[in-house]
Design an enzyme around this catalytic site. Structure first.
Site, PDB file in Angstrom:
ATOM      1  N   ARG A 253     -28.027   7.154 -33.727  1.00  0.00           N
ATOM      2  CA  ARG A 253     -27.729   8.212 -32.770  1.00  0.00           C
ATOM      3  C   ARG A 253     -28.566   9.430 -33.148  1.00  0.00           C
ATOM      4  O   ARG A 253     -28.730   9.747 -34.326  1.00  0.00           O
ATOM      5  CB  ARG A 253     -26.244   8.570 -32.769  1.00  0.00           C
ATOM      6  CG  ARG A 253     -25.337   7.505 -32.149  1.00  0.00           C
ATOM      7  CD  ARG A 253     -25.579   7.398 -30.648  1.00  0.00           C
ATOM      8  NE  ARG A 253     -24.661   6.483 -29.974  1.00  0.00           N
ATOM      9  CZ  ARG A 253     -24.909   5.206 -29.731  1.00  0.00           C
ATOM     10  NH1 ARG A 253     -26.063   4.679 -30.144  1.00  0.00           N
ATOM     11  NH2 ARG A 253     -24.036   4.449 -29.087  1.00  0.00           N
TER      12      ARG A 253
ATOM     13  N   GLU B  66     -30.685  13.565 -24.813  1.00  0.00           N
ATOM     14  CA  GLU B  66     -31.179  12.414 -24.060  1.00  0.00           C
ATOM     15  C   GLU B  66     -30.786  12.553 -22.591  1.00  0.00           C
ATOM     16  O   GLU B  66     -29.632  12.879 -22.307  1.00  0.00           O
ATOM     17  CB  GLU B  66     -30.608  11.120 -24.643  1.00  0.00           C
ATOM     18  CG  GLU B  66     -31.093  10.842 -26.057  1.00  0.00           C
ATOM     19  CD  GLU B  66     -30.581   9.523 -26.625  1.00  0.00           C
ATOM     20  OE1 GLU B  66     -29.872   8.780 -25.901  1.00  0.00           O
ATOM     21  OE2 GLU B  66     -30.871   9.241 -27.801  1.00  0.00           O
TER      22      GLU B  66
ATOM     23  N   HIS C 289     -34.241   5.111 -25.853  1.00  0.00           N
ATOM     24  CA  HIS C 289     -32.939   4.555 -26.239  1.00  0.00           C
ATOM     25  C   HIS C 289     -32.747   3.162 -25.626  1.00  0.00           C
ATOM     26  O   HIS C 289     -31.850   2.913 -24.818  1.00  0.00           O
ATOM     27  CB  HIS C 289     -31.796   5.479 -25.830  1.00  0.00           C
ATOM     28  CG  HIS C 289     -30.540   5.258 -26.617  1.00  0.00           C
ATOM     29  ND1 HIS C 289     -29.591   6.228 -26.799  1.00  0.00           N
ATOM     30  CD2 HIS C 289     -30.080   4.163 -27.281  1.00  0.00           C
ATOM     31  CE1 HIS C 289     -28.595   5.758 -27.541  1.00  0.00           C
ATOM     32  NE2 HIS C 289     -28.877   4.491 -27.843  1.00  0.00           N
TER      33      HIS C 289
END
Length: 322
Positions: free
Chosen positions: A237, A266, A285
């Site tokens: 993360r 993000e 991601h």
């Protein structure tokens, strides 16, 4: 009467059909996230919620007076307020196991791309710059037989360690809250204090979940301890890393490069300095983003939901809520 389930993420027809055999199903089929206000105004009549992006917090749970189960289509669950879920006594599940191999594949892609400058040199060729034999300024770094330090030895960490040890004959060390003596014995791994691992590793892989304790675990002090030849890889993360400190370490050449699948913000800000650095590989991601794995994750989330609604123990209840 059938229980009602809301899915706020597009799901394959196979998963829809599976759910519709057992529940009254409502789906949100847009790739864009359901507006928060719409979700809050809708959730009150549903017994189950399958999601991946929505924040599950006191605000939502107070509106969800029928809710029994919330199922996350992800191994991570930092979008869940665990304490709020405990207070509401709503069952919460996630989807571990099914994505481990896929994420481990991607992590090794980041390791190889960073060390061997694959993305940078791909652009070098496509931009017509390859007019003579490549010499020292474009050389990369070996991966085989180097030292890989893994911070967070969960299931995915173990898969990466296996690839590193057996495929690339790397020296693999790790730091974790608890020792994993079985995998140490099986693969010849070495447990290290995190400070020693930071100081000695050629590649550092961060694989810890995001919690209050791990927020900015890797900060300026941690980057100061790393070798200037070290490559830093993050597929956990973004907020586990102090991104400003990482940017500074890269700009000042305190580390050699980075491979990143996650960021503090993000989608990443287009003006983020990381996007301008040749020695940083940036991905959107995509750790588990293969068609096969995502379908398997969604089926697993549906299975968890039905087990919870049927008052069975779901296969993957979030451990903090047990």
């Amino acid at each position: 009467m059938r229980k009602k389930v809301l899915v706020t993420e597009p799901i394959p027809e196979t998963v829809k059909n599976y759910l519709q055999e057992h529940v009254e199903l409502t789906t949100w089929d847009s790739p864009e996230q359901m507006p928060r206000e719409q979700l809050l105004n809708t959730i009150g009549s549903f017994h189950g919620l399958i999601t991946v992006k929505d924040s599950i917090d006191d605000e939502l749970l107070q509106r969800a007076d029928q809710l029994e189960v919330v199922s996350n289509i992800s191994v991570g669950y930092d979008n869940f307020d665990v304490n709020a879920l405990k207070r509401s006594q709503v069952i919460a599940t996630h989807t571990p196991y099914v994505l481990d191999e896929t994420v481990a594949d991607l992590i090794f892609g980041l390791i190889l791309s960073s060390a061997r400058r694959i993305i940078e040199l791909d652009q070098y060729v496509k931009q017509g710059k390859w007019v003579k034999a490549v010499d020292a300024p474009l050389f990369g770094h070996n991966v085989h037989h180097k030292k890989l330090g893994i911070i967070g030895m969960g299931r995915i960490g173990e898969k990466v360690a296996r690839r590193a040890k057996l495929g690339f004959e790397m020296d693999v060390t790790y730091y974790n809250r608890s020792r994993k003596e079985k995998i140490e014995a099986e693969l010849g791994l070495l447990y290290q204090d995190i400070d020693v691992l930071l100081q000695e590793s050629d590649f550092i892989l961060l694989m810890t979940p995001l919690t209050k304790e791990t927020l900015h675990l890797i900060d300026a002090t941690a980057f100061e301890k790393m070798k200037d030849s070290c490559f830093f890889i993050n597929a956990s993360r973004g907020k586990v890393v102090d991104e400003a400190a990482m940017i500074k370490a890269l700009q000042e050449k305190k580390i050699a490069g980075a491979g990143l699948d996650v960021f503090e913000q993000e989608p990443v800000d287009p003006n983020n300095p990381l996007l301008k650095m040749d020695n940083v590989v940036t991905l959107p991601h995509i750790g588990s983003a293969t068609a096969e794995t995502r379908e398997e994750m969604k089926f697993f989330a549906a299975k968890n939901m039905l087990q919870g609604l049927n008052e069975e123990q779901p296969e993957a209840v979030i451990k903090e809520l047990l």
